[in-house]
Design a protein around this motif. Structure first.
Motif, PDB file in Angstrom:
ATOM      1  N   ALA A 173       0.838  -1.207   0.000  1.00  0.00           N
ATOM      2  CA  ALA A 173       0.000   0.000   0.000  1.00  0.00           C
ATOM      3  C   ALA A 173       0.872   1.255   0.000  1.00  0.00           C
ATOM      4  O   ALA A 173       0.582   2.244  -0.694  1.00  0.00           O
ATOM      5  CB  ALA A 173      -0.929  -0.005   1.209  1.00  0.00           C
ATOM      6  N   VAL A 174       1.965   1.218   0.750  1.00  0.00           N
ATOM      7  CA  VAL A 174       2.855   2.377   0.832  1.00  0.00           C
ATOM      8  C   VAL A 174       3.617   2.584  -0.479  1.00  0.00           C
ATOM      9  O   VAL A 174       3.803   3.727  -0.925  1.00  0.00           O
ATOM     10  CB  VAL A 174       3.832   2.192   2.015  1.00  0.00           C
ATOM     11  CG1 VAL A 174       4.970   3.178   1.936  1.00  0.00           C
ATOM     12  CG2 VAL A 174       3.098   2.349   3.329  1.00  0.00           C
ATOM     13  N   ILE A 181       4.065   5.860  -5.530  1.00  0.00           N
ATOM     14  CA  ILE A 181       3.880   5.972  -6.982  1.00  0.00           C
ATOM     15  C   ILE A 181       2.769   6.968  -7.301  1.00  0.00           C
ATOM     16  O   ILE A 181       2.918   7.843  -8.166  1.00  0.00           O
ATOM     17  CB  ILE A 181       3.564   4.591  -7.590  1.00  0.00           C
ATOM     18  CG1 ILE A 181       4.774   3.654  -7.440  1.00  0.00           C
ATOM     19  CG2 ILE A 181       3.160   4.720  -9.050  1.00  0.00           C
ATOM     20  CD1 ILE A 181       4.499   2.212  -7.830  1.00  0.00           C
ATOM     21  N   GLY A 182       1.638   6.859  -6.567  1.00  0.00           N
ATOM     22  CA  GLY A 182       0.488   7.720  -6.828  1.00  0.00           C
ATOM     23  C   GLY A 182       0.757   9.183  -6.543  1.00  0.00           C
ATOM     24  O   GLY A 182       0.270  10.070  -7.264  1.00  0.00           O
ATOM     25  N   VAL A 183       1.533   9.465  -5.504  1.00  0.00           N
ATOM     26  CA  VAL A 183       1.854  10.860  -5.158  1.00  0.00           C
ATOM     27  C   VAL A 183       3.015  11.373  -6.004  1.00  0.00           C
ATOM     28  O   VAL A 183       2.963  12.461  -6.578  1.00  0.00           O
ATOM     29  CB  VAL A 183       2.208  10.982  -3.661  1.00  0.00           C
ATOM     30  CG1 VAL A 183       2.719  12.393  -3.331  1.00  0.00           C
ATOM     31  CG2 VAL A 183       0.995  10.661  -2.795  1.00  0.00           C
ATOM     32  N   GLY A 184       4.082  10.569  -6.107  1.00  0.00           N
ATOM     33  CA  GLY A 184       5.296  11.035  -6.758  1.00  0.00           C
ATOM     34  C   GLY A 184       5.188  11.270  -8.242  1.00  0.00           C
ATOM     35  O   GLY A 184       5.848  12.168  -8.778  1.00  0.00           O
ATOM     36  N   GLN A 212       6.029  16.894   0.309  1.00  0.00           N
ATOM     37  CA  GLN A 212       4.911  16.028   0.701  1.00  0.00           C
ATOM     38  C   GLN A 212       5.274  15.301   2.003  1.00  0.00           C
ATOM     39  O   GLN A 212       5.420  14.086   2.049  1.00  0.00           O
ATOM     40  CB  GLN A 212       4.596  15.031  -0.416  1.00  0.00           C
ATOM     41  CG  GLN A 212       4.205  15.672  -1.730  1.00  0.00           C
ATOM     42  CD  GLN A 212       2.950  16.517  -1.596  1.00  0.00           C
ATOM     43  OE1 GLN A 212       1.937  16.079  -1.067  1.00  0.00           O
ATOM     44  NE2 GLN A 212       3.024  17.755  -2.087  1.00  0.00           N
ATOM     45  N   ASP A 213       5.414  16.096   3.072  1.00  0.00           N
ATOM     46  CA  ASP A 213       5.865  15.521   4.345  1.00  0.00           C
ATOM     47  C   ASP A 213       4.884  14.508   4.910  1.00  0.00           C
ATOM     48  O   ASP A 213       5.286  13.535   5.561  1.00  0.00           O
ATOM     49  CB  ASP A 213       6.092  16.632   5.373  1.00  0.00           C
ATOM     50  CG  ASP A 213       7.304  17.492   5.032  1.00  0.00           C
ATOM     51  OD1 ASP A 213       8.022  17.129   4.082  1.00  0.00           O
ATOM     52  OD2 ASP A 213       7.514  18.514   5.697  1.00  0.00           O
ATOM     53  N   TRP A 214       3.593  14.709   4.675  1.00  0.00           N
ATOM     54  CA  TRP A 214       2.587  13.767   5.183  1.00  0.00           C
ATOM     55  C   TRP A 214       2.789  12.388   4.568  1.00  0.00           C
ATOM     56  O   TRP A 214       2.723  11.361   5.261  1.00  0.00           O
ATOM     57  CB  TRP A 214       1.175  14.271   4.889  1.00  0.00           C
ATOM     58  CG  TRP A 214       0.846  14.293   3.416  1.00  0.00           C
ATOM     59  CD1 TRP A 214       1.090  15.298   2.530  1.00  0.00           C
ATOM     60  CD2 TRP A 214       0.237  13.234   2.652  1.00  0.00           C
ATOM     61  NE1 TRP A 214       0.677  14.944   1.268  1.00  0.00           N
ATOM     62  CE2 TRP A 214       0.138  13.687   1.318  1.00  0.00           C
ATOM     63  CE3 TRP A 214      -0.240  11.958   2.987  1.00  0.00           C
ATOM     64  CZ2 TRP A 214      -0.411  12.909   0.306  1.00  0.00           C
ATOM     65  CZ3 TRP A 214      -0.791  11.185   1.967  1.00  0.00           C
ATOM     66  CH2 TRP A 214      -0.870  11.659   0.652  1.00  0.00           C
ATOM     67  N   ALA A 215       3.064  12.379   3.260  1.00  0.00           N
ATOM     68  CA  ALA A 215       3.294  11.107   2.578  1.00  0.00           C
ATOM     69  C   ALA A 215       4.626  10.499   3.007  1.00  0.00           C
ATOM     70  O   ALA A 215       4.757   9.275   3.129  1.00  0.00           O
ATOM     71  CB  ALA A 215       3.262  11.303   1.062  1.00  0.00           C
ATOM     72  N   ALA A 216       5.621  11.356   3.249  1.00  0.00           N
ATOM     73  CA  ALA A 216       6.927  10.872   3.689  1.00  0.00           C
ATOM     74  C   ALA A 216       6.809  10.148   5.024  1.00  0.00           C
ATOM     75  O   ALA A 216       7.454   9.116   5.251  1.00  0.00           O
ATOM     76  CB  ALA A 216       7.916  12.027   3.806  1.00  0.00           C
TER      77      ALA A 216
END
Length: 471
Positions: free
Chosen positions: A192-193, A198-201, A298-302
């Protein structure tokens, strides 16, 4: 001395008596998730950054493809062996069937290096992400306990790496079913991560970061493939589990091939996006995927990636330590290592004593040795094992044509030799230090074999003599 005496296939499959037998509890899906658990982890979350910055640049995607091609050939050969010799020990057991005891010992000794050093390298990668997560909450460990010994940097011991190894060992001694369930949960989280990254980057990729695409030339691509080959050793662990599979002739090939296919695709996509987000020269960090998301704001995703990376790397460590314990089990059962290593706990049906011994050794290595040298040593051990197994499956077609094979390698001559050549080529790309350390390790292994293994082999007993291959 008969250094090439071979145990019969029937004896290898038959395993031991009730005191040295493992519980059959795994199916095809368990094996696929076991493979994904071992393959997706350190390769994506740790080694991608080092390989891009020091070896391949944006052409890292070609490095993964090159390594993946070599793995496809080897995976097909492993699948045939696993379907015809479904026993613990992986390449060690296959070499026992194809080449005889001394070469089996060499492969087993090589795999001890592969799994032991891989486990230590993975634990160090886990430590990096865990500390990054703690730092996000304002928690900082004493600097001296944050990394392997480096007097110049003021670090002496990697405490988080040591702690996670001991926790995983505790889980492994509880039973293979509990281990498989935990692994499945962690695999779902980390997949999932990876998909989140992939989806964000993909929306923040800057094509100019791919220029120059091949800054170190094709030599860099090849050396990058050798460096990240460490990331592909998971399907070897799948074959190690063969003795604990309900229907190994069918399920082990499925687990090997499907896990390799899924992971190669994800490696290619992630490396392509990663080098598109961050200039490759800035990726030489312990946590490149999380770093890339922080780089684009995108710190939340990080933060979520750091959590997923911890889960993902945990499963890699789990499977590596599992494979190491089953290798010790198989070699001990054959008398080449002390018998205490094949003693099975009657309640959990796991080799608990050898698992704790391995945990202690890996804890020491992870605590004191740096990551870079460990990854290279793992790669050369893996490539050597893959090449030997690929040659062995061709040999077995001629020495045991009557053997029942639920899976057969197509175009056997081409696939087998292509695997040997591609693995050999990648081995030649590794640095001189790695080769020297590998040769020294094999020499030490041969000394141990002649001093202990040959004399204590079960093939020296009347019962063992009855299991010798007569053909």
């Amino acid at each position: 001395m008969n250094l090439f005496r071979r145990k019969s296939i029937e004896a290898l499959i038959g395993g031991g008596d009730g005191k040295t037998s493992l519980k059959k509890a795994l199916g095809a899906m368990d094996l696929t998730l076991l493979g994904v658990g071992a393959i997706i982890g350190t390769g994506i979350f740790v080694l991608t950054g080092v390989a891009a910055a020091k070896h391949a640049g944006p052409a890292l995607v070609l490095s993964f493809i090159l390594a993946g091609i070599a793995c496809v050939f080897a995976a097909l050969c492993y699948s045939e062996f696993a379907s015809s010799v479904p026993a613990s020990g992986s390449a060690y057991t296959y070499s026992y069937a194809a080449f005889g005891e001394m070469l089996a010992w060499i492969l087993g000794w090589d795999l001890i290096l592969e799994y032991g050093v891989a486990s230590s390298a993975v634990a160090i990668g886990w430590s990096g992400y865990f500390q990054s997560l703690l730092n996000g909450f304002g928690i900082h460990l004493p600097h001296a306990l944050t990394s392997a010994y480096d007097s110049a940097a003021g670090t002496y011991f990697d405490l988080p790496a040591a702690v996670i190894v001991l926790l995983i060992v505790l889980l492994l001694t509880r039973g293979v079913q509990k281990t498989a369930k935990f692994n499945s949960l962690m695999v779902v989280i980390k997949l999932a991560v990876v998909l989140l990254f992939i989806g964000v980057g993909v929306w923040y990729v800057k094509p100019e970061n791919w220029t120059p695409f091949m800054p170190f030339g094709f030599d860099g691509v090849a050396s990058g493939a050798s460096a990240i080959f460490f990331a592909y050793i998971g399907f070897d662990s799948v074959s190690t589990a063969a003795e604990e599979v309900r229907n190994p002739q069918r399920d082990v090939p499925i687990g090997i091939i499907s896990s390799l296919a899924v992971c190669t695709l994800l490696y290619v996509v992630v490396s392509f996006i990663l080098t598109g987000l961050v200039p490759y020269s800035q990726l030489n960090v312990k946590d490149p995927v999380a770093f890339a998301l922080e780089f684009i704001g995108q710190d939340w995703a990080a933060g979520l990636v750091s959590l997923g990376a911890i889960a993902g790397i945990t499963t890699v460590l789990l499977v590596m330590l599992y494979g190491q314990s089953r290798l010790f089990f198989a070699m001990s059962r054959d008398g080449l290592l002390p018998k205490v290593l094949s003693k099975v706990n009657t309640k959990t049906q796991t080799p608990a004593i050898n698992t704790w011994i391995i945990g202690g050794i890996v804890t020491f290595i992870a605590g004191f040795m740096p990551l870079g040298k460990l990854a290279s040593l793992t790669s050369i051990g893996t490539l050597f094992a893959f090449a030997t197994v690929s040659l062995g499956v061709l040999v077995m077609r001629y020495t045991r044509p009557d053997l029942k094979r639920a899976f057969r390698v197509p175009a056997i001559w081409f696939v087998s030799l292509a695997s040997v050549v591609s693995c050999g080529y990648l081995m030649l790309q590794l640095e001189a230090f790695t080769w020297k350390a590998f040769v020294v390790w094999l020499i030490i292994g041969l000394i141990i074999y002649f001093a202990y293994g040959y004399r204590n082999s079960v093939l020296n007993t009347p019962e063992g003599q009855a299991t010798l291959e007569s053909k």
